[in-house]
Design an enzyme around this catalytic site. Sequence first.
Site, short mmCIF file in Angstrom:
data_model
loop_
_atom_site.label_atom_id
_atom_site.label_comp_id
_atom_site.label_asym_id
_atom_site.label_seq_id
_atom_site.Cartn_x
_atom_site.Cartn_y
_atom_site.Cartn_z
N SER A 1 -9.98 -0.34 6.95
CA SER A 1 -9.41 -0.18 5.61
C SER A 1 -8.71 -1.41 5.06
CB SER A 1 -8.45 1.01 5.58
OG SER A 1 -9.15 2.21 5.73
N SER B 1 -9.90 2.12 2.81
CA SER B 1 -9.05 2.86 1.89
C SER B 1 -8.12 1.99 1.06
CB SER B 1 -8.21 3.86 2.68
OG SER B 1 -7.32 3.19 3.57
N LYS C 1 0.84 -1.19 0.00
CA LYS C 1 0.00 0.00 0.00
C LYS C 1 0.88 1.25 0.00
CE LYS C 1 -4.01 1.96 2.47
NZ LYS C 1 -4.91 1.80 3.63
#
EC number: 6.3.5.7
Length: 492
Positions: A180, A156, A81
């Site tokens: 997330s 997210s 990420k």
Amino acid sequence: MTDLTTLDAAELAGKIHSREVSSVEVTQAHLDRIAAVDTEYHAFLHVAGEQALEAAAAVDNSLAGGNEPASALAGVPIALKDIFTTTDMPTTCASKILEGWVAPYDATLTSKLRAAGIPILGKTNLDEFAMGSSTENSAFGPTRNPWDVTRIPGGSGGGSAAALASRQAPLAIGTDTGGSIRQPAAVTATVGTKPTYGTVSRFGLVACASSLDQGGPCGRTVLDTALLHEVIAGHDPRDSTSIDAPVRPVVAAAREGAAGDLRGVKVGVVKELHSDSYQPGVIASFDAAVEQLKALGAEVVEVSCPSFEHALASYYLVLPSEVSSNLARFDAMRYGLRVDEGNMSADQVMAATRAAGFGPEVKRRIMIGTYALSSGYYDAYYGSALKVRTLIARDFDKAYEKVDVLVSPTSPFTPWKLGEKVGDPLAMYLSDLCTLPTNLAGHCAMSVPSGLSADDNLPVGLQIMAPAMADERLYRVGAAYEAARGPIATAV
């Protein structure tokens, strides 16, 4: 020859370590897959093919020299990420304000991956600074769900989840501030764990809300996720919130759970996280999963956690308040974007830079947080939210006196259409109803696929929650359920 991108990480590791295939072959197969399909999904913001192949070659050379693998996952590539710092590729947090920025140091988690011999394929898309539930808040465009490219992949961390679901990576790293990791896992039929707060270092994780953020592992199976969990967990003296304690035995727990025996395990169904307002297909899938846990020998009881009804309100005061403080560092003076039109004061440069560099959702949360922390409102808003946070932790403690784990749907809804909720922040926030309480308490939780909703044939997740420092319970129950559930359809 078997398509290497269809194999789980544990299978790939076994083949690499036995030298049946090379890490370079596995890594190249995934890079080829990214090149072939990511224009459709936009899971990656940056692909580091050359660096990944160099790391893979180093693993192969070490194994050829007779050395033991650096870790159980050595040679298996991963998607990271884009909120963890890396010295060899940009760290943008999906924000214009950090576009092109390369950090001068690796995050501890990044360093652990490198030391474990895990090639990093690239950095994945996210909601800007991890603020969102759909990955539509990225400054560089939304990620699309591999199950239906007209729908969101969650957020997210939608980029990491989409990379897994579309077979662009066998492993991924996410962060979980209010769901997330787990919510994207649920809506893409992948597995994701939010570890106990403080057990995975936050050093080099660009902060959203420091008391909530937690890096964690993502995979396509519970065992793969457990193997990655043990790689990234551990005390870090550079993180003041890091817990100095042994890494929990999550891999052993996953292997034990896969035998399919949950006799002696007490499972609590949270009354407040089971509502008629949830999508009917989600509730039906969850109820079926609970029956499966009973069939495995678990004792299932209903528990009540009354304060959970206030978790959303508490979270959306605590988080923006911390965001307001953390994002003050982006002042156009030290790094990142700088808007300077000449003859501007330092204050004007900072204001112009932040106006141009931050997206609407980030600005919204900064404004809410600044207001909540302001003189005259602090006690009424932020102070009250902290009191509710304490009540939520107490409700968890009372529940865990009666049961070993708690379960709920991961998200009340299956993935919605891109653009459907962009103009309605509250509707977006409601997708995190089930995941927020765990973050507020600092406990651990996992999402495991529980099949497809009868409403729309889209993925649904089962959330399993456990007390702090009991992460192994997640993996035992999750692996047992996964084995009993059997194979489910895949996105591609």
